[in-house]
Write a protein that holds these residues in place. Structure first.
Motif, mmCIF file in Angstrom:
data_model
loop_
_atom_site.group_PDB
_atom_site.id
_atom_site.type_symbol
_atom_site.label_atom_id
_atom_site.label_comp_id
_atom_site.label_asym_id
_atom_site.label_seq_id
_atom_site.Cartn_x
_atom_site.Cartn_y
_atom_site.Cartn_z
ATOM 1 N N PRO A 1 0.816 -1.226 0.000
ATOM 2 C CA PRO A 1 0.000 0.000 0.000
ATOM 3 C C PRO A 1 0.842 1.266 0.000
ATOM 4 O O PRO A 1 0.482 2.249 -0.656
ATOM 5 C CB PRO A 1 -0.829 -0.117 1.278
ATOM 6 C CG PRO A 1 -0.886 -1.567 1.560
ATOM 7 C CD PRO A 1 0.450 -2.090 1.122
ATOM 8 N N MET B 1 1.039 5.098 -2.247
ATOM 9 C CA MET B 1 1.051 6.441 -1.674
ATOM 10 C C MET B 1 2.224 7.258 -2.201
ATOM 11 O O MET B 1 2.057 8.424 -2.564
ATOM 12 C CB MET B 1 1.135 6.374 -0.147
ATOM 13 C CG MET B 1 -0.045 5.719 0.502
ATOM 14 S SD MET B 1 -1.553 6.652 0.203
ATOM 15 C CE MET B 1 -2.750 5.350 0.187
ATOM 16 N N LEU C 1 -8.235 7.939 -4.676
ATOM 17 C CA LEU C 1 -8.787 6.979 -5.643
ATOM 18 C C LEU C 1 -7.662 6.304 -6.418
ATOM 19 O O LEU C 1 -7.658 5.091 -6.613
ATOM 20 C CB LEU C 1 -9.718 7.699 -6.616
ATOM 21 C CG LEU C 1 -11.144 7.950 -6.151
ATOM 22 C CD1 LEU C 1 -11.844 8.863 -7.140
ATOM 23 C CD2 LEU C 1 -11.919 6.657 -6.011
ATOM 24 N N ILE D 1 -5.095 4.058 -3.957
ATOM 25 C CA ILE D 1 -5.621 2.750 -3.554
ATOM 26 C C ILE D 1 -5.791 1.857 -4.785
ATOM 27 O O ILE D 1 -5.492 0.664 -4.754
ATOM 28 C CB ILE D 1 -6.948 2.918 -2.787
ATOM 29 C CG1 ILE D 1 -6.732 3.738 -1.515
ATOM 30 C CG2 ILE D 1 -7.548 1.570 -2.436
ATOM 31 C CD1 ILE D 1 -6.056 3.025 -0.391
ATOM 32 N N ALA D 2 -6.237 2.441 -5.906
ATOM 33 C CA ALA D 2 -6.407 1.638 -7.121
ATOM 34 C C ALA D 2 -5.071 1.121 -7.626
ATOM 35 O O ALA D 2 -5.004 0.043 -8.213
ATOM 36 C CB ALA D 2 -7.092 2.467 -8.205
ATOM 37 N N GLN E 1 -2.363 0.339 -5.695
ATOM 38 C CA GLN E 1 -1.765 -0.710 -4.866
ATOM 39 C C GLN E 1 -2.672 -1.919 -4.728
ATOM 40 O O GLN E 1 -2.217 -3.014 -4.431
ATOM 41 C CB GLN E 1 -1.376 -0.166 -3.487
ATOM 42 C CG GLN E 1 -2.516 0.401 -2.647
ATOM 43 C CD GLN E 1 -3.299 -0.648 -1.916
ATOM 44 O OE1 GLN E 1 -2.810 -1.734 -1.665
ATOM 45 N NE2 GLN E 1 -4.539 -0.332 -1.598
ATOM 46 N N HIS E 2 -3.987 -1.726 -4.915
ATOM 47 C CA HIS E 2 -4.917 -2.813 -4.613
ATOM 48 C C HIS E 2 -4.725 -4.080 -5.463
ATOM 49 O O HIS E 2 -4.716 -5.170 -4.895
ATOM 50 C CB HIS E 2 -6.359 -2.314 -4.718
ATOM 51 C CG HIS E 2 -7.373 -3.351 -4.390
ATOM 52 N ND1 HIS E 2 -7.510 -3.873 -3.125
ATOM 53 C CD2 HIS E 2 -8.277 -3.997 -5.155
ATOM 54 C CE1 HIS E 2 -8.470 -4.777 -3.137
ATOM 55 N NE2 HIS E 2 -8.951 -4.875 -4.355
ATOM 56 N N ASN F 1 -1.845 -6.142 -4.242
ATOM 57 C CA ASN F 1 -2.066 -6.440 -2.828
ATOM 58 C C ASN F 1 -3.168 -7.483 -2.660
ATOM 59 O O ASN F 1 -3.099 -8.349 -1.801
ATOM 60 C CB ASN F 1 -2.438 -5.144 -2.102
ATOM 61 C CG ASN F 1 -2.450 -5.295 -0.609
ATOM 62 O OD1 ASN F 1 -1.562 -5.940 -0.045
ATOM 63 N ND2 ASN F 1 -3.447 -4.732 0.042
ATOM 64 N N ALA F 2 -4.208 -7.406 -3.501
ATOM 65 C CA ALA F 2 -5.323 -8.333 -3.365
ATOM 66 C C ALA F 2 -4.997 -9.700 -3.939
ATOM 67 O O ALA F 2 -5.549 -10.697 -3.493
ATOM 68 C CB ALA F 2 -6.556 -7.760 -4.058
ATOM 69 N N CYS F 3 -4.129 -9.747 -4.940
ATOM 70 C CA CYS F 3 -3.909 -11.024 -5.625
ATOM 71 C C CYS F 3 -2.617 -11.715 -5.207
ATOM 72 O O CYS F 3 -2.334 -12.801 -5.704
ATOM 73 C CB CYS F 3 -3.894 -10.808 -7.131
ATOM 74 S SG CYS F 3 -5.509 -10.372 -7.777
ATOM 75 N N CYS G 1 -10.118 -1.725 -11.121
ATOM 76 C CA CYS G 1 -9.926 -0.647 -10.147
ATOM 77 C C CYS G 1 -9.919 0.710 -10.843
ATOM 78 O O CYS G 1 -10.449 1.687 -10.313
ATOM 79 C CB CYS G 1 -8.606 -0.830 -9.403
ATOM 80 S SG CYS G 1 -8.658 -2.135 -8.211
ATOM 81 N N LEU H 1 -9.755 6.760 1.768
ATOM 82 C CA LEU H 1 -10.417 6.728 0.463
ATOM 83 C C LEU H 1 -11.934 6.823 0.589
ATOM 84 O O LEU H 1 -12.575 7.653 -0.044
ATOM 85 C CB LEU H 1 -10.025 5.457 -0.302
ATOM 86 C CG LEU H 1 -10.778 5.248 -1.622
ATOM 87 C CD1 LEU H 1 -10.524 6.396 -2.595
ATOM 88 C CD2 LEU H 1 -10.393 3.937 -2.282
ATOM 89 N N TYR I 1 -14.366 -3.207 -3.627
ATOM 90 C CA TYR I 1 -12.985 -3.472 -3.191
ATOM 91 C C TYR I 1 -12.929 -4.686 -2.269
ATOM 92 O O TYR I 1 -12.020 -5.507 -2.358
ATOM 93 C CB TYR I 1 -12.405 -2.249 -2.472
ATOM 94 C CG TYR I 1 -11.655 -1.323 -3.395
ATOM 95 C CD1 TYR I 1 -10.415 -1.677 -3.892
ATOM 96 C CD2 TYR I 1 -12.171 -0.101 -3.759
ATOM 97 C CE1 TYR I 1 -9.721 -0.842 -4.742
ATOM 98 C CE2 TYR I 1 -11.488 0.746 -4.613
ATOM 99 C CZ TYR I 1 -10.262 0.375 -5.100
ATOM 100 O OH TYR I 1 -9.578 1.195 -5.948
ATOM 101 N N SER J 1 -5.534 -16.955 -4.887
ATOM 102 C CA SER J 1 -4.083 -17.133 -4.909
ATOM 103 C C SER J 1 -3.610 -18.146 -3.877
ATOM 104 O O SER J 1 -2.447 -18.495 -3.836
ATOM 105 C CB SER J 1 -3.383 -15.789 -4.663
ATOM 106 O OG SER J 1 -3.565 -14.939 -5.766
#
Lengths: 288, 299
Positions: A75, A79, A196, A199-200, A202-203, A206-208, A225, B67, B104, B115
């Motif tokens: 994350p 930034m 917006l 976060i889009a 890094q997401h 980070n999510a996968c 995203c 956010l 999200y 994963s």
């Protein structure tokens, strides 16, 4: 004990994605100049597409950077990209550059300089010694600047200083006054674009992240995203551009988001171990 | 005098809104397993513990709430300059922010779980359906109250910042308060309630989170129910105090010494809290002592 960051290797090479993202986003940013050229506002949505291209590229950059074991740094990477990108964007949208249609190119130049310095500080002064650090931070500052410019173009119809900081109000028919408070800069909507975009950016990785990370799924999430971030931006644009242009941006955002979200769910279904509904915990049988 | 009275009233109202926001924020993040306890949820399948806990790895709570609240503040601000009623604008904007939050959340759960296929962790669709909506509802409360509080600051107290900028500042503060205050209740007290009290989480217990409930299997909703009792209100008091004291010192002391009064009052408040913190720490060390090895049971 922290989560081990593992990423897939192979797939489309990073340089190819970078070229695709850079060229795609620059072309889209230049297409927003159609607004200025033709005195319309309908080309605003190209800014959102520029952001999507840049975010796809940025996701792959973050993946490369964070494969050096920066677990909780994913994350933060978003930034710093937008922190340095915001400076580059504000410098690049100066009237001198915008009047010569140079703002997108200058965003890349300023982003490269600021990101390069940030990378040098991280590697040489703070002694992080990560081989791809300088290159990654350079790329990410450029991405941050491009995404911020793209979202600004969607909101205000352009990224010239006039579009950012002044807004004309019609009073009693022909009489118009200029207002500087209710504008993209006056309302500090850069803060909205900043969050917006950050976060889009890094997401997706980070999510996968994990042993089963797949490049196509991660990049599909990056596009998702991008379009998702474009939705609130398009809603905000109702305050600044004509209703036709704002509706067009919103439709592009919603359609793009729906398509990429559906594709992302399909890809997750493909990669998941099992796709169960209302089933109990299945204790693992183990690999042997 | 009248303006000070009004200021104090607004301060109390803003503090109350912030308290609700903090409580809702912490409960939301615990239901979704966001923040630092998330690493254990992520780790569990890798250690062989398959579970049905939500895995909302969006980012840390401060950026994530930064956010959501900023989206809501920005959209509400844009609606308001076009002449929309503020209450309606904040409600619609919060609904849009919650939509983004929900998307999200689902992509984070699907991505992280897919994963982990190597460790035989399946994707549970019913978890997405039942838990996402509950986190969205709590997030709506947190976002709406925070933006309403920011709106009060601008309109009633005449804060010079525009609403979106206040949104990013207070959104990050909200996430930080919920994360710092609330997470121990979820991480150590709930996920590790099978461990001895005060044992910490040894490496050997990493990922061994509680996966079965009193009856059946533990759902993330149970975690929300548990932390809503203590963790949520504690976070609410934390964020409410931050907002209340911040505004209180400004309203009362801003006119003293050309604005320096408010700054001095702020420093004094920080010093008082440092003394309280130090006292509690010393008191706890004296009463509970350092960690000791378990005594050998005589054969």
């Amino acid at each position: 004990m922290t989560v081990q960051v593992t990423a897939s290797t192979g797939g489309i090479p990073h340089n190819k994605i970078m070229a695709f993202g850079l060229v795609g986003s620059l072309v889209c940013l230049y297409l927003t100049y159609l607004n200025q050229y033709l005195s319309v506002e309908y080309a605003a949505f190209f800014g959102g597409l520029a952001a999507v291209f840049a975010l796809i590229w940025g996701t792959d950059t973050i993946k490369h950077l964070c494969s050096y074991g920066i677990g909780t740094g994913v994350p933060s990477a978003g930034m710093i990209a937008f922190g340095s990108g915001a400076i580059a964007m504000l410098l690049a949208t100066a009237t001198q550059f915008n009047s010569m249609f140079l703002s997108p190119i200058m965003a890349v130049v300023f982003g490269a300089i600021i990101g390069g310095v940030a990378g040098w500080l991280a590697n040489s002064v703070m002694r992080m010694n990560i081989p791809v650090m300088v290159r990654s931070l350079t790329e990410m500052a450029i991405i941050g600047a491009i995404v911020l410019m793209g979202f600004t173009a969607v909101m205000a119809g352009g990224f010239g200083f006039e579009a950012l900081s002044a807004r004309e109000f019609a009073l009693f028919g022909s009489l118009a006054i200029k207002n500087f408070e209710f504008t993209v800069l006056g309302g500090c909507l850069v803060a909205v674009s900043f969050m917006l975009g950050a976060i889009a950016l890094q997401h997706p990785f980070n999510a996968c992240l994990g042993p089963g990370e797949k490049q196509d799924r991660t990049l599909m999430l990056a596009a998702e995203c991008g379009f998702l971030s474009m939705i609130p931006v398009a809603v905000i644009s109702f305050a600044f551009v004509g209703i036709g242009a704002a509706v067009l941006s919103l439709i592009v955002a919603v359609v793009g988001w729906y398509y990429t979200y559906a594709r992302y769910i399909e890809l997750s279904k493909r990669d998941a171990f099992a796709w169960l509904d209302a089933k109990p915990i299945l204790e693992p049988k183990g690999e042997d | 005098m009248e303006s000070v009275l009004l200021g104090i009233g607004v301060t109390a109202l803003a503090g109350a809104l912030a308290t609700v926001a903090g409580a809702a924020e912490d409960t939301e993040s615990n239901i979704g397993s966001q923040g630092d306890p998330n690493s254990q949820v992520q780790l569990a399948p890798q250690m062989g513990y398959i579970h049905r806990i939500y895995n909302k790895a969006v980012s840390g709570e401060p950026p994530a709430y930064g956010l959501w609240v900023t989206i809501s503040a920005g959209v509400a601000w844009a609606f308001m300059i076009t002449g929309m009623n503020p209450v309606l604008a904040i409600v619609i904007a919060s609904a849009l922010a919650v939509f983004v939050q929900g998307v999200y959340a689902t992509t984070a759960y699907l991505g992280r779980t897919a994963s982990l296929a190597k460790f035989e962790q399946p994707v549970y669709i019913d978890v997405i359906k039942s838990v996402t909506t509950v986190t969205m509802a709590h997030a709506f409360v947190a976002i709406f109250t925070t933006v309403a509080m920011c709106y009060l600051l601008v309109e009633a107290l005449g804060h010079p910042f525009p609403l979106p900028l206040l949104g990013i500042v207070w959104g990050i503060a909200l996430g930080a308060a919920g994360s710092a205050t609330g997470n121990p209740f979820y991480g150590k007290e709930r996920q590790y309630q099978t461990q001895n009290f005060g044992a910490g989480v040894p490496i050997s217990a990493s990922g061994n989170i509680v996966r079965y409930a009193e009856a059946g299997q533990r759902s993330s909703l149970d975690n929300g129910w548990f932390t809503a009792k203590l963790g949520g209100p504690a976070s609410g008091v934390c964020f409410g105090l931050i907002v209340f004291l911040e505004l209180w010192r400004t309203v009362l002391f801003e006119s003293v010494a050309g604005g320096w009064g408010a700054i001095i009052a702020g420093v004094v408040i920080i010093l008082i809290f440092m003394i309280i913190d130090r006292y509690i720490e010393v008191w706890a060390r004296k009463n509970y002592g350092p960690y000791v090895k378990a005594e050998e049971v005589s054969a």
